[in-house]
Design a protein around this motif. Structure first.
Motif, short mmCIF file in Angstrom:
data_model
loop_
_atom_site.label_atom_id
_atom_site.label_comp_id
_atom_site.label_asym_id
_atom_site.label_seq_id
_atom_site.Cartn_x
_atom_site.Cartn_y
_atom_site.Cartn_z
N LEU A 227 10.92 1.25 0.82
CA LEU A 227 10.82 0.09 -0.05
C LEU A 227 11.13 -1.19 0.72
O LEU A 227 10.45 -2.21 0.56
CB LEU A 227 11.75 0.24 -1.25
N PHE A 228 12.12 -1.16 1.58
CA PHE A 228 12.44 -2.32 2.42
C PHE A 228 11.26 -2.68 3.31
O PHE A 228 10.89 -3.86 3.44
CB PHE A 228 13.67 -2.02 3.29
N GLY A 229 10.63 -1.68 3.94
CA GLY A 229 9.47 -1.94 4.78
C GLY A 229 8.35 -2.62 4.02
O GLY A 229 7.67 -3.51 4.54
N ALA A 230 8.15 -2.20 2.75
CA ALA A 230 7.11 -2.82 1.93
C ALA A 230 7.46 -4.26 1.59
O ALA A 230 6.59 -5.14 1.57
CB ALA A 230 6.92 -2.01 0.65
N VAL B 205 -0.90 -7.91 -1.27
CA VAL B 205 -0.88 -6.60 -0.61
C VAL B 205 0.54 -6.05 -0.56
O VAL B 205 0.79 -4.87 -0.87
CB VAL B 205 -1.47 -6.71 0.81
N GLY B 206 1.49 -6.89 -0.17
CA GLY B 206 2.87 -6.45 -0.10
C GLY B 206 3.41 -6.05 -1.46
O GLY B 206 4.15 -5.06 -1.59
N ALA B 207 3.04 -6.82 -2.49
CA ALA B 207 3.47 -6.47 -3.85
C ALA B 207 2.90 -5.12 -4.26
O ALA B 207 3.58 -4.30 -4.90
CB ALA B 207 3.03 -7.56 -4.83
N LEU B 208 1.63 -4.87 -3.90
CA LEU B 208 1.01 -3.58 -4.22
C LEU B 208 1.77 -2.43 -3.57
O LEU B 208 2.13 -1.46 -4.24
CB LEU B 208 -0.44 -3.58 -3.73
N VAL B 209 2.03 -2.53 -2.28
CA VAL B 209 2.73 -1.46 -1.57
C VAL B 209 4.13 -1.27 -2.14
O VAL B 209 4.59 -0.14 -2.35
CB VAL B 209 2.79 -1.76 -0.05
N ALA B 210 4.81 -2.39 -2.41
CA ALA B 210 6.17 -2.29 -2.95
C ALA B 210 6.18 -1.62 -4.32
O ALA B 210 7.06 -0.80 -4.62
CB ALA B 210 6.79 -3.69 -3.02
N VAL B 211 5.21 -1.97 -5.16
CA VAL B 211 5.13 -1.35 -6.49
C VAL B 211 4.88 0.15 -6.36
O VAL B 211 5.49 0.97 -7.06
CB VAL B 211 4.02 -2.02 -7.32
N LEU C 273 -2.04 5.16 -9.91
CA LEU C 273 -1.41 3.85 -9.97
C LEU C 273 -2.07 2.88 -8.99
O LEU C 273 -2.32 1.71 -9.31
CB LEU C 273 0.08 3.97 -9.67
N LEU C 274 -2.36 3.36 -7.77
CA LEU C 274 -3.01 2.53 -6.76
C LEU C 274 -4.38 2.07 -7.25
O LEU C 274 -4.72 0.88 -7.18
CB LEU C 274 -3.17 3.32 -5.47
N GLY C 275 -5.17 3.01 -7.76
CA GLY C 275 -6.49 2.65 -8.26
C GLY C 275 -6.42 1.67 -9.41
O GLY C 275 -7.21 0.71 -9.48
#
Length: 602
Positions: free
Chosen positions: A126-129, A166-172, A193-195
């Motif tokens: 989560l930190f990396g995202a 993009v970062g918000a997507l990965v973090a979510v 969820l990604l789709g």
């Protein structure tokens, strides 16, 4: 003070606004990104003095949705500044940075957080995202200060806005995976969820953009309703996307802004100006409120050599690796790649999303969730501090930014403007002439001068103008309104102190009362209108350079020359200053003056 603010939420809001505006002014005064004084003020009134903890003043169920909507507005405003024409030479690099370049940052950041900071595997991912994002709230002020070349500016600006979504997507996705694991639910739901995130964010954002573009193109709204309608439509789009998919509103806001910016709608400048003003206010409030909400004990506990090493890895290893891999095979010069690699400050999305996620992690019962907020805030402060203090000198050293852009943009390419431009060119000042008259532009090109054929007030000029090295404007046309409007427009780009225009045709008391916010500085003095400039040309005026001294000040020179002398520039070595109505002629006793001289003028 703490009890007073808790008991009076309206006073707390007023205090946050006042502190935010004060921090913005301080940032302008000392020429640093506003995030630094904003965070400093937030930490001061929150964790250090204990005066303000926003979630104690405002219910968290209200505070965090308002934070999320404010971030959506910031991303929409950023999207309005993105035009596809800017990506002629940098499209490949930007796409790489926001796709697998983001993947590199995510995985490397997670590894660093796990092995260095000691976070659990879940929180490390989560930190990396969360540190994927850079953000327009910190990149835009840096670009205004540094003024890098077009390639560097377009890469940093596009990356900072698109990477937020993009970062918000990965973090979510990571957050939802953590929650699902805590409930022993299958991870296959993450694929769905990604789709859903991409589909909902893109579709709803596109629908909002199409609707707003249609309203603007059809002129279906009166002028006074355009801005508020755009705001209402944005918030509706943002909220609707979030209803169908968590945090998809961030992607929808970016898509909506980019679509409106690239469909040729009229009145985009006024819409953008309104959103810029509102964004400054919201950014000021958000950074102070989020920083004030950090707990002092957890922040102090996070200060260690491991945290310092983690910050160093993010800035000096992960970011350069990301940029290097993303720019392989591109047209970027080595110096441009190095500068982009050095500038990677984190901004409001990292701060706000981290605060939102920390609340949910604590609700689910994830151990160590309190470590996340101070670590991300330390990365934000560290990256912004390094970038703001070193970006300008590094950009100059690498040759990707001007130390002090002294070039002049001239509105008008008529004979007298060409004569003035030629003298500036001889003085070593970069000159660009802009005119809608094709004949004037052709004549200027024949004289070896750089030109732009078109209106500086059109939206197209934002895409086609190349202003590297240009930092001042001289508006020299016969159209007083065009001079004033252009001065106002480029006052935001160059600063109001660097835009000059001819005095109006009838320079009476009414014109003087218009105020400096509606025009530029008067060129030479308050009597130099286009008519007088033309009369000087017809009288055979030439541009002459005269040395000044203690015995011959500028005031003495003007007294001797009378009406036949019009001072334009003051030259001292390589420094060329524009003479305006604010120039103190008595104190100018060194260097030389460049003036229009027509001894036979009657």
């Amino acid at each position: 003070m703490r009890e007073l603010l808790i008991d009076h939420p309206a006073l707390a809001i007023a205090a946050i606004i006042a502190l935010g505006v004060g921090a913005q002014w301080l940032a302008w005064r000392i020429r640093v990104p506003a995030i630094l004084p904003l965070l400093a003020v937030g930490f001061l009134v929150g964790p250090l003095l204990g005066w303000l903890t926003p979630t104690e003043v405002f219910p968290p169920d209200l505070f965090y949705p308002l934070v999320s909507m404010a971030v959506g507005l910031i991303l929409f405003e950023g999207g309005l500044t993105l035009r596809f024409s800017e990506l002629r030479n940098t499209r490949r690099v930007v796409i790489n940075l926001v796709t697998w370049g983001a993947l590199v940052t995510w995985l490397c950041g997670a590894a660093a957080a796990y092995f260095v900071a000691g976070l659990s595997v879940q929180l490390a991912f989560l930190f990396g995202a969360l540190v994927i994002v850079t953000g327009p709230t910190v990149i835009a002020p840096l670009l205004r200060i540094v003024r890098p070349n077009a390639n560097v500016a377009s890469v940093l600006k596009w990356e900072s806005i698109v990477i937020d979504a993009v970062g918000a997507l990965v973090a979510v996705l990571v957050l939802e995976a953590i929650v699902l694991l805590s409930r022993d639910e299958p991870l296959f739901s993450i694929v769905l969820l990604l789709g859903r995130f991409v589909l909902v964010g893109s579709a709803v954002g596109a629908a909002g953009g199409v609707a707003l573009s249609w309203l603007l193109r059809k002129r279906a709204l009166p002028d006074y309703l355009i801005n508020v309608t755009a705001l209402a439509l944005l918030f509706a789009t943002f909220s609707l996307a979030n209803v169908f998919s968590s945090e998809a509103g961030l992607l929808a806001a970016v898509v909506m802004g980019i679509l409106v910016a690239n469909t040729g709608v009229p009145g985009l400048d006024s819409l953008l100006s309104f959103k810029e003003d509102l964004t400054v206010l919201l950014v000021s409030m958000l950074f102070i409120a989020l920083a004030a909400n950090v707990e002092l004990s957890t922040f102090v506990a996070a200060l260690s050599w491991q945290t310092a090493l983690l910050l160093a890895l993010v800035m000096f290893v992960i970011r350069p690796l990301d940029v290097y891999l993303s720019s392989i095979g591109s047209r970027l010069l080595a110096s441009e790649r190095l500068f982009i690699a050095w500038v990677g400050p984190r901004g409001i999305v990292a701060a706000s999303v981290t605060s939102l996620f920390a609340v949910r992690l604590r609700t689910v019962g994830i151990e160590g969730a309190d470590q996340l907020v101070p670590l991300v805030f330390i990365v934000i402060v560290g990256t912004v501090l390094v970038a703001s203090l070193t970006a300008k000198p590094l950009g100059v050293r690498l040759g990707v930014a001007d130390p002090d852009p002294q070039g002049v943009l001239l509105l008008g390419a008529h004979p007298m403007a060409r004569q003035i431009a030629g003298v500036l060119d001889e003085l070593g000042v970069k000159v660009l002439l802009a005119d809608t008259n094709a004949s004037n532009v052709t004549e200027a090109q024949a004289a070896g001068l750089m030109t732009y054929h078109g209106s500086l007030l059109s939206d197209a000029s934002d895409d086609r103008l190349r202003l590297a090295g240009i930092g001042r404007l001289l508006a020299l046309t016969s159209n007083d309104e065009a001079n004033a409007l252009t001065a106002v427009k480029f006052g935001r780009e160059f600063g109001k102190a660097n835009v000059y225009q001819l005095a109006p045709r009838t320079h009476d008391d009414h014109n003087k009362r218009l105020g400096g916010e509606h025009r530029g500085r008067w060129l030479s003095n308050e009597e130099l209108s286009f008519e007088r400039l033309e009369s000087l040309r017809r009288a055979g005026a030439t541009i002459e350079r005269t040395e000044l001294s203690e015995e011959l000040s500028l005031a003495d020179y003007l007294t001797e020359g009378g009406d036949g002398v019009v001072p334009l520039f003051l030259v001292d070595g390589k420094d060329v200053r524009v003479v305006s109505d604010e120039t103190d002629a008595e104190r100018e006793t060194s260097g030389s003056v460049v003036a229009l001289v027509a001894p036979d003028l009657t």
